[in-house]
Design a protein around this motif. Structure first.
Motif, PDB file in Angstrom:
ATOM      1  N   TYR A  75       0.847  -1.195   0.000  1.00  0.00           N
ATOM      2  CA  TYR A  75       0.000   0.000   0.000  1.00  0.00           C
ATOM      3  C   TYR A  75       0.879   1.239   0.000  1.00  0.00           C
ATOM      4  O   TYR A  75       1.901   1.304   0.707  1.00  0.00           O
ATOM      5  CB  TYR A  75      -0.913   0.023   1.223  1.00  0.00           C
ATOM      6  N   TYR A 122      -3.076   3.606  -3.259  1.00  0.00           N
ATOM      7  CA  TYR A 122      -3.024   2.477  -4.184  1.00  0.00           C
ATOM      8  C   TYR A 122      -2.666   1.232  -3.376  1.00  0.00           C
ATOM      9  O   TYR A 122      -1.713   1.238  -2.578  1.00  0.00           O
ATOM     10  CB  TYR A 122      -1.981   2.698  -5.273  1.00  0.00           C
ATOM     11  N   HIS A 134      -2.120  -3.094  -3.588  1.00  0.00           N
ATOM     12  CA  HIS A 134      -1.864  -4.244  -4.453  1.00  0.00           C
ATOM     13  C   HIS A 134      -1.786  -5.500  -3.591  1.00  0.00           C
ATOM     14  O   HIS A 134      -1.100  -5.514  -2.564  1.00  0.00           O
ATOM     15  CB  HIS A 134      -0.551  -4.066  -5.215  1.00  0.00           C
ATOM     16  N   ASP A 142      -5.701  -4.954  -7.820  1.00  0.00           N
ATOM     17  CA  ASP A 142      -5.121  -3.611  -7.830  1.00  0.00           C
ATOM     18  C   ASP A 142      -6.254  -2.616  -7.581  1.00  0.00           C
ATOM     19  O   ASP A 142      -7.253  -2.619  -8.305  1.00  0.00           O
ATOM     20  CB  ASP A 142      -4.439  -3.315  -9.166  1.00  0.00           C
ATOM     21  N   ARG A 143      -6.065  -1.792  -6.549  1.00  0.00           N
ATOM     22  CA  ARG A 143      -7.146  -0.881  -6.151  1.00  0.00           C
ATOM     23  C   ARG A 143      -6.597   0.530  -5.999  1.00  0.00           C
ATOM     24  O   ARG A 143      -5.607   0.761  -5.310  1.00  0.00           O
ATOM     25  CB  ARG A 143      -7.771  -1.340  -4.837  1.00  0.00           C
ATOM     26  N   VAL A 144      -7.271   1.477  -6.645  1.00  0.00           N
ATOM     27  CA  VAL A 144      -7.004   2.896  -6.444  1.00  0.00           C
ATOM     28  C   VAL A 144      -8.207   3.480  -5.728  1.00  0.00           C
ATOM     29  O   VAL A 144      -9.359   3.237  -6.136  1.00  0.00           O
ATOM     30  CB  VAL A 144      -6.759   3.621  -7.785  1.00  0.00           C
ATOM     31  N   GLU A 198     -13.659   4.102  -5.287  1.00  0.00           N
ATOM     32  CA  GLU A 198     -12.657   3.051  -5.467  1.00  0.00           C
ATOM     33  C   GLU A 198     -12.758   2.487  -6.886  1.00  0.00           C
ATOM     34  O   GLU A 198     -13.862   2.365  -7.436  1.00  0.00           O
ATOM     35  CB  GLU A 198     -12.868   1.897  -4.474  1.00  0.00           C
ATOM     36  N   GLU A 202     -11.286  -0.998  -8.625  1.00  0.00           N
ATOM     37  CA  GLU A 202     -10.564  -2.245  -8.375  1.00  0.00           C
ATOM     38  C   GLU A 202     -10.549  -3.099  -9.631  1.00  0.00           C
ATOM     39  O   GLU A 202     -11.584  -3.283 -10.281  1.00  0.00           O
ATOM     40  CB  GLU A 202     -11.217  -3.021  -7.234  1.00  0.00           C
TER      41      GLU A 202
END
Length: 637
Positions: free
Chosen positions: A273, A291, A293, A319-321, A340, A342
């Motif tokens: 993170y 971000y 992962h 993968d998440r922003v 979010e 993802e």
């Protein structure tokens, strides 16, 4: 005249994924939680049911496996396919194990390459985990897909202002040994915490009738950095790593029945993170962008014929922003909102033959408002919308309230919550997949009361919960001629055909008659039912859901420093199968423990698990550890 409302912004809360928020919770013991509102929040302003195991409690119980700690929590049951390292699932309030969201320091770690998309708790060791929050009931408004049963948030040792060193080493039964260490401190604007450890055991036979021991080996590391660039701007970087090898049993030729085999499974997990935190308008608006992962790599091997053959390979990646904002709206209201994006990916193969690659995108927005109009009363409501690139949109709602008319002596809580779980990549896009699947959905409520007495020496609580779930995804067989969703699926596919109901009672008691003696107890009554119309199992209990469970912990600190304690856990009967044809007998486990400080910085400890050598199973034909003894040393500076 009602009392003036307390200043909600005084408990102002950093995000549940920020180093500040995680550290605040760690220092506050059980009085502050970060999971319920995705922000550090005093527990007296939380309407949901939540249990906190803080550092002191985790240290006191001496458990090695996170699953063993969770089993002692109200509303939680555990299934495990053998000893340490084998597959373990966590069921909250009777929901499927795949309907539990697992977090490490606020970051989702569920595995998108597994058929159900859940997290395997069997490989997760306590290690440098310093705090566990268990949030019961659907929590999809803030935590999204899978949060139908609840959320388990595992918080590692966080950075500290002063230099701290924590280390321990222990050994015991079946050549079991472990060693863990963590160092934290501050240098200028940089807060840091780094740790690592190793564990190994010869274990037991996963097959209950076997003689061959199936061991487990794991090594891992954790790290967290918080950098204050300005008084209002900071950066967080965190990581968690685990690498394990588990020996398992299987179904060897020529009979293909469960038996001892030399098979083993490797699992590697990465979590990372990076985020930035910015406070605006004198701290009234706190922003976080980050971000995250996660990567899970799994392989199974079979060396039966002298040549090691890879029988399974799985790769799951998320993968998440995300953006999250927390805003103080005057003295009585606080808003939490965010967005979010993802992307999940997975690949699997068996004996070298792969399934189609899976990929899905999920975009989400959410908002929640908490209002404290008068002292002692907090009401919270929220809404979330998710847009999935395959099935489309899903909107969920939640609301909760907490009220104390007498400054915390009596507290009344109630909540309504909706949950959903997106179809997994395997259910959508494998050779058995069905692109027409809808998400699993649930609606539920709970209500409870907590009473404190005797100047805090006694605390008792009771909560009733109820949940209905629909559109549950089940594997179905396909008969010829292949029509409808069975076209091109000769071996079967998945469909939204199942319904279920779960309801019950959670009771907890904490008693401290004198400063040196503490007793805590919990009881769960659980009633589950298959409500799928037309299903031959309609009306049956859900598989592997015990109807009763009780845990009692008692600890005493002697005048010369020795601490002694015991845990008694009783789990009721359940059924191993949906047809309720094979019963799993209930069991009773007793553990004893002791710890003695040698100096201010050094202590020795030991325990005996399963004192009466109870033989039991949580999954049919899979054994569980018998009596075992361990001893260790702990260092703190």
């Amino acid at each position: 005249m009602p009392a003036a409302p307390s200043d909600l912004s005084a408990a102002s809360a950093a995000s549940a994924q920020s180093t500040e928020g995680l550290s605040e919770a760690a220092d506050a013991g059980a009085d502050v939680v970060v999971t319920a509102n995705r922000a550090a929040t005093p527990i007296d302003r939380v309407g949901q049911a939540v249990t906190v195991l803080d550092t002191a409690e985790i240290t006191r119980r001496q458990s090695v496996l996170v699953a063993d700690l969770l089993r002692q929590t109200p509303g939680v049951s555990i299934t495990r396919n053998g000893g340490p390292g084998t597959l373990a699932g966590v069921n909250i309030r009777g929901a499927d194990a795949d309907q539990t969201v697992a977090l490490i320091d606020g970051i989702k770690i569920n595995d998108p390459s597994s058929p159900g998309g859940g997290f395997d708790f069997g490989t997760l060791l306590v290690g440098n985990i310093a705090r566990i929050e268990v949030l019961r009931g659907a929590q999809s408004v803030l935590w999204g897909s899978q949060a139908i049963g609840g959320v388990v948030n595992l918080i590692t040792r966080q950075p500290t202002d002063d230099l701290r060193v924590n280390a321990r080493a222990e050994g015991g039964w079946h050549d079991t040994g472990q060693g863990y260490a963590n160092v934290s401190g501050k240098m200028g604007p940089v807060l840091a915490s780094f740790g690592g450890g190793y564990y190994r055991t010869d274990g037991i036979s996963a097959y209950d009738g076997g003689a061959e021991r199936d061991g487990y080996r794991n090594y891992g590391a954790n790290g967290s950095l918080g950098i204050a660039l300005t008084p209002t701007l900071s950066v967080d970087v965190r990581g968690f790593y685990s690498n394990g090898r588990t020996h398992i049993d299987g179904f060897p030729a020529p009979n293909y029945t469960f038996a001892d085999t030399p098979e083993f499974a490797d699992t590697e997990q990465w979590t990372g993170y990076a985020g930035a935190n910015l406070a605006l308008f004198d701290g009234r608006l706190r922003n976080r962008i980050g971000y995250a992962h996660t990567q899970t790599n799994r392989e199974n091997y079979d060396p039966t014929d002298g040549t090691t053959v890879e029988t399974f390979r799985g790769r799951g990646r998320n993968d998440r922003v995300e953006y999250q904002g927390i805003v103080d709206l005057g003295r009585i209201a606080q808003g939490t909102f965010g967005a979010e994006r993802e992307v999940s990916r997975s690949t699997t193969s068996s004996y070298g033959f792969g399934s189609p690659r899976g990929r899905a995108r999920l975009f989400s927005v959410y908002g929640q408002l908490a209002v404290t109009p008068i002292a002692g009363l907090t009401a919270t409501g929220g809404v979330r919308h998710d847009d999935h690139n395959v099935f489309g949109g899903e909107t969920t709602f939640s609301g909760s309230g907490v009220y104390s008319p007498n400054d915390g002596a009596t507290t009344i809580r109630a909540s309504y919550s909706e949950g959903f779980k997106t179809p997994t990549l395997y259910q959508l896009q494998s050779e058995y997949g069905n692109l027409a699947l809808n998400p699993e959905r649930s609606k539920g409520w709970d209500a409870g009361i907590t009473q404190r007495a005797l100047d805090g020496a006694l605390e008792a609580s009771a909560t009733w919960f109820h949940r209905n779930s629909r559109d549950l995804i089940t594997f179905i067989s396909c008969d010829t001629p292949l029509t409808g969703i069975c076209v091109d699926r000769p071996f079967g596919t998945y469909d939204n055909v199942a319904r279920a109901r779960a309801q019950g009672l959670e009771f907890a008691l904490a008693l401290k008659p004198v400063e040196a003696f503490t007793v805590s107890a919990s009881y769960t009554y659980l009633e589950t039912k298959n409500r799928s119309a037309g299903d031959p199992n309609q009306g049956n209990r859900l598989a592997r859901r015990p109807d009763h469970s009780v845990t009692v912990n008692a600890d005493y600190r002697w005048t010369f420093g020795l601490e002694t304690g015991a845990t008694l856990t009783s789990v009721g009967n359940s059924f191993n199968d949906a047809g309720n044809l094979r019963r799993l007998q209930g069991y009773v486990l007793a553990d004893l423990r002791a710890a003695l400080p040698i100096t201010d910085n050094l202590s020795v400890y030991g325990r005996v698990e399963n004192v009466f050598n109870e033989r039991y199973q949580t999954v049919a034909d899979y054994g569980q550890p018998g009596r075992a003894a361990y001893a260790g040393v702990r260092i703190r500076y």
